[in-house]
Structure formats: C-alpha cells, structure tokens
Write an enzyme that holds these catalytic residues in place. Structure first.
Site, short mmCIF file in Angstrom:
data_model
loop_
_atom_site.label_atom_id
_atom_site.label_comp_id
_atom_site.label_asym_id
_atom_site.label_seq_id
_atom_site.Cartn_x
_atom_site.Cartn_y
_atom_site.Cartn_z
CG ASN A 93 10.45 -57.21 41.31
OD1 ASN A 93 11.06 -58.18 40.86
ND2 ASN A 93 9.25 -56.86 40.89
CE LYS A 147 9.57 -54.32 37.81
NZ LYS A 147 8.36 -53.68 37.35
CG HIS A 192 4.90 -57.83 40.44
ND1 HIS A 192 4.58 -57.22 39.25
CD2 HIS A 192 5.74 -56.99 41.09
CE1 HIS A 192 5.22 -56.06 39.19
NE2 HIS A 192 5.93 -55.89 40.29
CD GLU A 226 5.97 -56.04 36.08
OE1 GLU A 226 6.84 -56.90 36.34
OE2 GLU A 226 6.19 -54.82 36.18
CD GLU A 278 4.74 -53.50 43.77
OE1 GLU A 278 5.85 -53.00 43.93
OE2 GLU A 278 4.51 -54.37 42.91
N GLY A 291 6.64 -48.73 37.21
CA GLY A 291 7.45 -48.53 36.03
C GLY A 291 7.04 -47.34 35.18
CB SER A 323 7.40 -44.69 40.14
OG SER A 323 7.07 -45.27 38.88
C1 PEP Z 1 7.76 -53.35 40.96
O1 PEP Z 1 7.94 -53.91 39.89
O2 PEP Z 1 7.43 -54.00 41.95
C2 PEP Z 1 7.95 -51.90 41.02
C3 PEP Z 1 7.57 -51.28 42.09
O3 PEP Z 1 8.55 -51.31 39.92
P1 PEP Z 1 9.05 -49.78 39.80
O4 PEP Z 1 9.73 -49.43 41.08
O5 PEP Z 1 9.97 -49.78 38.64
O6 PEP Z 1 7.83 -48.95 39.59
#
Ligand code: PEP
Length: 249
Positions: free
Chosen positions: A9, A11, A96, A98, A167, A173, A211
């Site tokens: 992803n 972003k 997501h 976000e 998630e 992040g 992460s």
């Molecule tokens: C994501 O944005 O879906 C995500 C898992 O981000 P990160 O791997 O940076 O935690």
C-alpha cells in the site's frame, strides 16, 4: 492450501521516476520471491496507467487504494470501479483506517465500496482493526466483527470473494507490530465469522497489516490463519518489500 498474498500500500507516496525504479526492481526480483505467493501493489490513482503498463508482462498484480461506491455521475473527485477495471486493477483497498479516521468512512460506506468493486470483478481488500483505546478496553473482537459484519451483510452470497486485512490501528506506521500470537488470535475470530457467513472461509485470504518488516514477516506469515500481509512503509523500499514477499513465498 491457501496461497499467500503480499500487497504493498503505497499510500500517498511516489513519483514517476521513483515508481518506475521500484517496479523495475520488483519485477526483476519476482522470480526469487517464490511460487507459493502472489504479489500486488496498490498505488495512487494517477499512477495506475503507468503501473499497469509496466507490470503488464510480469507476475505482479496492481490495484487502487480506494473506490467510489457510486457507478458514475456527479461525484467530483471520485473514481469508479469501472474506471479501475479499465486500468486492469485486480484489487481495491477499502476501509483503510486512515480513510475511516480522516474521511469519516462508516462501516456501511466501506461495505458499499466493497460491493462496487466486486461488481466490476475487482477484489476488495477490506480493512478492519481496532484502536489502542479499543484494545485496552477489551473491545478488539467486537470492533472487528462489527466492521466485517457490515461488509458480509452487504456482499451476501459474494462475501467469500473478498480479501480481509486485519490492521490494528495502533500498529499502522508506528513500528509497533502485533505479535504473531496477537494477530493470529484476531485472524481466527475473523475466519470463524467468515465461515459462519459463507461456509467457505477455508479458502478465504486474511492478511495482516501494521508495521510488517523484513525481520518480522516470516513469524507472522507462519501463523495458521495469516495468509500474507498488507504492507505500508516497507513496500516503498524494494529490498524490504522483496524480503517480505520472500517470507511469504
Ligand atoms: C498500511 O498502511 O496498510 C500499513 C500496514 O502501514 P505500515 O506497514 O506502514 O504500518
């Protein structure tokens, strides 16, 4: 036996030269990633055309990070599933955290987006996950079940076609990943819910995201109900993403 799936992803990151370099590195490394898994990148809308052109001849799939719930019309700024289909998208991320947080997306809106994607043959990657506050309050299970339930209800007999991504919001992040055991516990809950609704959960793909890095991917992917990962930050660096894909293959 389910195949593993690793999805990057991106972003709101990237530029034409950086994307071309990253995709070229992924294509070159794809034969080394192992035949047991699938690999995809979900890129910003504006880069879908170039991504499709660059990946067309290889074995890496691509998708979008969102999709409109509407088929067409006066929805300024929205991108429809039909448009994504024209760009050859295999996947669309929906819900997501976000988008749930910054755009106030409700469970019902996420479900409508998943339905719009499936209607055009695009697999929705439906994200669910609890905040730290909800985890600390012992609400993890009820939160993810509520989020998933809305999508199951809307997709009805097509629900088995979605990909689910667990998630935890506190892991996205932050560099703080769920332990394999924490993630597995939630994945098992989600698979049981999917089984009750579809009867086909044994063939459904449930990704973990939050992460995931090269050094923790293998332990996460070894858990029985974790079928791969949705990767944010680490998907922007070729070496890291390739290592994660290899952990899945
Ligand atoms: C994501 O944005 O879906 C995500 C898992 O981000 P990160 O791997 O940076 O935690």
């Amino acid at each position: 036996m389910r195949r593993k799936l690793v999805v990057g992803n991106w972003k709101m990151h990237g530029s034409r030269p950086a994307n071309a370099e990253l995709l070229a590195a992924l294509l070159a490394a794809r034969p080394l990633m192992g035949p047991g898994g699938d690999v995809a990148v979900c890129v910003p809308f504006v880069y879908l055309g170039e991504t499709a052109a660059q990946l067309a001849a290889g074995d890496i799939r691509w998708g979008a990070q969102d999709v409109s719930p509407h088929a067409q019309g006066a929805y300024t700024g929205e991108i429809s599933a039909a448009m994504l289909q024209e760009c050859g998208c295999r996947y669309a991320i929906v819900g997501h955290s976000e988008r749930r947080a910054y755009h106030a997306e409700s469970d019902e809106l996420v479900a409508a987006k998943a339905q719009a994607a499936l209607g055009r043959g695009i697999t929705p990657i439906v994200c669910v996950g609890e905040t730290l506050q909800q985890r600390d309050a012992g609400e993890t299970e009820s939160v993810v079940k509520r989020q998933l339930s809305a999508v199951i209800h809307t997709l009805a007999h097509c629900a088995a076609e979605m990909v689910v991504a667990y998630e935890p919001v506190w892991a996205i992040g932050t560099g703080r990943t769920a332990t394999p055991e924490q993630a597995q516990a939630v994945h098992a809950v989600l698979r049981a819910q999917l089984q009750a609704a579809t009867g086909h959960a044994e063939r459904m793909c449930i990704l973990y995201g939050g992460s995931v890095k090269a050094d923790n991917a293998a332990a996460l992917f070894a858990m029985p109900d974790i079928d791969g990962g949705l990767i944010g930050g680490a998907s922007l660096k070729a070496a890291d993403f390739i290592a994660i894909c290899r952990a899945a293959g």
